[in-house]
Write a protein that holds these residues in place. Structure first.
Motif, PDB file in Angstrom:
ATOM      1  N   VAL A 187      43.317  37.518  31.556  1.00 49.33           N
ATOM      2  CA  VAL A 187      41.868  37.377  31.730  1.00 49.33           C
ATOM      3  C   VAL A 187      41.336  36.185  30.943  1.00 49.33           C
ATOM      4  N   LEU A 188      41.839  35.985  29.721  1.00 50.88           N
ATOM      5  CA  LEU A 188      41.395  34.860  28.904  1.00 50.88           C
ATOM      6  C   LEU A 188      41.744  33.524  29.553  1.00 50.88           C
ATOM      7  N   ARG A 189      42.839  33.507  30.287  1.00 47.69           N
ATOM      8  CA  ARG A 189      43.243  32.281  30.969  1.00 47.69           C
ATOM      9  C   ARG A 189      42.526  32.083  32.291  1.00 47.69           C
ATOM     10  N   GLY A 190      41.708  33.043  32.688  1.00 49.81           N
ATOM     11  CA  GLY A 190      40.955  32.920  33.930  1.00 49.81           C
ATOM     12  C   GLY A 190      41.783  33.172  35.170  1.00 49.81           C
ATOM     13  N   ILE A 191      42.871  33.915  35.023  1.00 56.43           N
ATOM     14  CA  ILE A 191      43.751  34.216  36.154  1.00 56.43           C
ATOM     15  C   ILE A 191      43.496  35.655  36.606  1.00 56.43           C
ATOM     16  N   GLU A 192      43.479  35.858  37.927  1.00 54.49           N
ATOM     17  CA  GLU A 192      43.288  37.202  38.445  1.00 54.49           C
ATOM     18  C   GLU A 192      44.524  38.062  38.142  1.00 54.49           C
ATOM     19  N   CYS A 193      44.238  39.333  37.836  1.00 57.74           N
ATOM     20  CA  CYS A 193      45.347  40.226  37.469  1.00 57.74           C
ATOM     21  C   CYS A 193      45.253  41.527  38.260  1.00 57.74           C
ATOM     22  N   GLY A 194      45.098  41.398  39.576  1.00 63.70           N
ATOM     23  CA  GLY A 194      44.968  42.582  40.432  1.00 63.70           C
ATOM     24  C   GLY A 194      46.208  43.460  40.408  1.00 63.70           C
ATOM     25  N   LYS A 195      47.383  42.831  40.450  1.00 63.99           N
ATOM     26  CA  LYS A 195      48.626  43.607  40.440  1.00 63.99           C
ATOM     27  C   LYS A 195      48.801  44.347  39.125  1.00 63.99           C
ATOM     28  N   GLU A 196      48.462  43.670  38.037  1.00 70.96           N
ATOM     29  CA  GLU A 196      48.591  44.311  36.726  1.00 70.96           C
ATOM     30  C   GLU A 196      47.611  45.484  36.583  1.00 70.96           C
ATOM     31  N   GLN A 197      46.400  45.329  37.118  1.00 67.50           N
ATOM     32  CA  GLN A 197      45.409  46.405  37.067  1.00 67.50           C
ATOM     33  C   GLN A 197      45.879  47.614  37.877  1.00 67.50           C
ATOM     34  N   GLU A 198      46.468  47.351  39.031  1.00 73.87           N
ATOM     35  CA  GLU A 198      46.981  48.442  39.855  1.00 73.87           C
ATOM     36  C   GLU A 198      48.151  49.139  39.163  1.00 73.87           C
ATOM     37  N   LYS A 199      49.003  48.354  38.526  1.00 71.46           N
ATOM     38  CA  LYS A 199      50.117  48.940  37.786  1.00 71.46           C
ATOM     39  C   LYS A 199      49.625  49.789  36.623  1.00 71.46           C
ATOM     40  N   LEU A 200      48.568  49.320  35.963  1.00 77.89           N
ATOM     41  CA  LEU A 200      47.985  50.076  34.857  1.00 77.89           C
ATOM     42  C   LEU A 200      47.385  51.390  35.349  1.00 77.89           C
ATOM     43  N   ARG A 201      46.741  51.342  36.497  1.00 75.38           N
ATOM     44  CA  ARG A 201      46.145  52.562  37.063  1.00 75.38           C
ATOM     45  C   ARG A 201      47.221  53.606  37.371  1.00 75.38           C
ATOM     46  N   LYS A 202      48.313  53.158  37.980  1.00 69.52           N
ATOM     47  CA  LYS A 202      49.409  54.078  38.294  1.00 69.52           C
ATOM     48  C   LYS A 202      50.061  54.615  37.020  1.00 69.52           C
ATOM     49  N   LEU A 203      50.185  53.761  36.016  1.00 70.42           N
ATOM     50  CA  LEU A 203      50.803  54.175  34.766  1.00 70.42           C
ATOM     51  C   LEU A 203      49.961  55.242  34.067  1.00 70.42           C
TER      52      LEU A 203
END
Length: 260
Positions: A187-203
């Motif tokens: 997020v600090l680098r301004g890059i989208e992290c949709g896959k990481e957010q989805e992985k976090l939700r499943k985790l």
């Protein structure tokens, strides 16, 4: 003038085929059919009805003696039915033990797996003879000893199961912290992290189910402890044990429903 020749076929009527069912529009009855097709699904519904009945009996809210007698007969019958439904269930623990591999790096996990699957497998194996005793094929004088051994094996199995799940929860917590740190950097680098957010939700969903499983095992262990102590002690109060059984059944029903 148009000629009506036998070779001229009428145009076929185009009908819209019915939409194929998807996971999003799958109705409740279809889901229920899949759930009830599983042995565990039926077993947990029986468990809910049994311990709900035991709570009513333990709370002494009924004054009608004939109704109390019928409820006691129903509770006993459901208990015997559940034991019959578990015939051969110890095989899944035998297969789980076969799949358990020893590793010098994770020897504690191996020992706990042997305790968990071994204890549960012996419990289900002995419960088959308890059912035969309650059904009248085995001398009922042997039932107290069989039930005592069954309760001890169940309690030991839950000790191993809870220990394994606590270790798994620690690993999930560590994985969650690493993933959160990675998302913050992204997020600090301004890059989208949709896959990481989805992985976090499943985790996090996995962690919640694991926590519920630990609570369920503790509730079942409390019931096993009550059987070992023959109903003596504060932790063996009928209303407390019945409530623990119903709570365990509801958690297990939720897990099985989600897995369908």
């Amino acid at each position: 003038m148009a000629s009506n020749s036998p070779d001229s076929d009428p145009k076929p009527q185009i009908t819209n085929p019915p939409p194929k069912p998807t996971s999003k529009n799958k109705d409740f009855l279809t889901h229920l059919e899949i759930y009830l097709a599983k042995r565990d699904g039926v077993d947990k519904l029986l468990k809910i009805s049994r311990y709900a009945t035991k709570i009513i009996l333990a709370s002494s809210v009924l004054a009608d003696e004939p109704l109390v007698t019928r409820l006691k007969s129903f509770e006993s019958s459901v208990g015997v039915s559940r034991k019959a439904l578990r015939l051969g269930k110890f095989i899944q623990d035998v297969n789980a033990l076969r799949a358990t591999q020893f590793s010098s790096h994770f020897h504690l996990n191996f020992v706990l797996s042997v305790i968990a699957y071994g204890g549960e497998g012996l419990y289900y194996f002995i419960e088959q003879f308890v059912w035969l005793g309650k059904a009248g094929l085995i001398d009922k004088r042997r039932l107290p000893a069989l039930q005592k051994w069954s309760a001890w094996c169940e309690f030991v199995g839950y000790f191993g199961s809870v220990s394994l799940k606590v270790i798994e929860l620690r690993k999930i917590d560590e994985e969650e912290r690493c993933l959160l740190s990675s998302i913050d950097v992204t997020v600090l680098r301004g890059i989208e992290c949709g896959k990481e957010q989805e992985k976090l939700r499943k985790l996090r969903g996995k962690k919640m189910m694991k926590r519920l499983s630990v609570v369920q095992d503790l509730a079942d262990a409390l019931m096993a402890l009550a059987d070992i102590s023959d109903g003596r002690g504060r932790l063996s109060a009928p209303l407390l044990v019945s409530s623990a059984g119903l709570f365990s059944a509801l958690i297990s029903t939720h897990k099985n429903w989600v897995s369908c």
